[in-house]
Write a protein that holds these residues in place. Sequence first.
Motif, short mmCIF file in Angstrom:
data_model
loop_
_atom_site.label_atom_id
_atom_site.label_comp_id
_atom_site.label_asym_id
_atom_site.label_seq_id
_atom_site.Cartn_x
_atom_site.Cartn_y
_atom_site.Cartn_z
N ASP A 6 28.57 -5.98 60.77
CA ASP A 6 28.28 -4.54 60.83
C ASP A 6 29.57 -3.81 60.46
OD1 ASP A 6 26.71 -2.30 61.30
OD2 ASP A 6 27.13 -2.25 63.44
N ASN A 28 26.84 2.10 57.42
CA ASN A 28 26.23 3.41 57.68
C ASN A 28 27.28 4.45 57.29
OD1 ASN A 28 28.01 3.85 59.93
ND2 ASN A 28 26.63 2.67 61.25
N LEU A 31 30.62 4.07 59.07
CA LEU A 31 31.41 2.89 58.68
C LEU A 31 32.01 3.06 57.29
CD1 LEU A 31 29.07 0.06 60.07
CD2 LEU A 31 31.29 0.77 60.99
N PHE A 128 19.12 -0.03 67.92
CA PHE A 128 20.55 0.10 68.28
C PHE A 128 20.71 -0.24 69.75
CE2 PHE A 128 22.71 3.17 65.06
CZ PHE A 128 22.10 2.53 64.00
N ARG A 131 23.55 1.61 71.97
CA ARG A 131 23.31 3.03 72.24
C ARG A 131 22.16 3.22 73.23
NH1 ARG A 131 24.66 6.29 66.60
NH2 ARG A 131 26.40 4.92 66.04
N ALA A 162 21.14 -4.15 66.14
CA ALA A 162 22.35 -3.41 65.72
C ALA A 162 23.01 -2.78 66.94
CB ALA A 162 21.97 -2.35 64.70
N SER A 163 24.18 -2.18 66.69
CA SER A 163 24.95 -1.58 67.80
C SER A 163 25.25 -2.64 68.87
CB SER A 163 24.19 -0.37 68.38
OG SER A 163 24.91 0.29 69.37
N ARG A 165 27.80 -4.62 70.90
CA ARG A 165 29.14 -4.20 71.34
C ARG A 165 30.01 -5.33 71.89
NH1 ARG A 165 27.96 1.14 73.12
NH2 ARG A 165 27.10 2.23 71.32
N THR A 182 23.48 -7.94 63.71
CA THR A 182 24.58 -7.43 62.90
C THR A 182 25.71 -7.06 63.84
OG1 THR A 182 25.24 -6.00 61.08
CG2 THR A 182 23.71 -5.01 62.67
O1 G3P Z 1 24.60 -0.92 63.21
C1 G3P Z 1 24.69 0.28 63.90
C2 G3P Z 1 26.04 0.43 64.47
O2 G3P Z 1 27.00 0.55 63.46
C3 G3P Z 1 26.18 1.48 65.50
O3 G3P Z 1 27.04 0.93 66.42
O4 G3P Z 1 28.56 0.89 68.31
O5 G3P Z 1 28.31 2.99 66.93
O6 G3P Z 1 26.49 2.25 68.46
P1 G3P Z 1 27.63 1.82 67.59
#
Ligand code: G3P
Length: 217
Positions: A6, A28, A31, A128, A131, A162-163, A165, A182
């Motif tokens: 990611d 995204n 990123l 996500f 989040r 995704a997301s 951590r 990811t």
């Molecule tokens: O793939 C989604 C990701 O980039 C968001 O991650 O940690 O900002 O919630 P985050």
Amino acid sequence: MRIFADSADVEEIKKLADLGFISGATTNPTLIAKAGGEPGEIYAQLANMLEHVSAEVVAEDADGMYREGRELSSIHPNIVVKIPFTPEGLKAVRRLKADGVRVNVTLIFSAAQALIAARVGADFVSPFIGRIDDIGYSGVDVIRQTAKIFTLHDISTQIIAASIRHPAHFIEAALSGAHIGTVPPAVIWKLLKHPLTDIGLRRFLEDWRKLQESKGK
Ligand code: G3P
């Protein structure tokens, strides 16, 4: 579960791709902004290395998303167009799918959104999980529910967790039925490290060295 990076950091992804277990990258706008440089160039470089590169549109209306999606998909056959889950986004997904463009619907926070995205033809949905945890719910539960719904109703859309951590998220995503996780590079490096591996290797090599010394080599 397949493993994606990611990130839009080309150098960092090169290092990870060399290890052989990363088959895609998801980006995204945040990123891309963090990486700096020309977005089209970043997507092309990543797509030359990996079989899947998610590239996100930034228009908010269906026509604009469709146009951007067509442009992004023309950069390289490995580009998958990322569309946010909004009513306009859903219209764009339908049109892009009719043109044979692969689509990843992003900003998914419930199994209901994932099912709806699948029904308009999304090839991938991206819940996500971090989040969702941030607002006091369980992101992994959303993956589990989505995976169950897709299995029950014979839906071939793939779930990209995704997301992510931390390492526990990675394991939980795999256990809950995500097809792809990811993972930010910093978390991937943590996954590669285990203190017992390091201690074990040091001991093996030390014992080997002693054996050689005892043989007078
Ligand atoms: O793939 C989604 C990701 O980039 C968001 O991650 O940690 O900002 O919630 P985050």
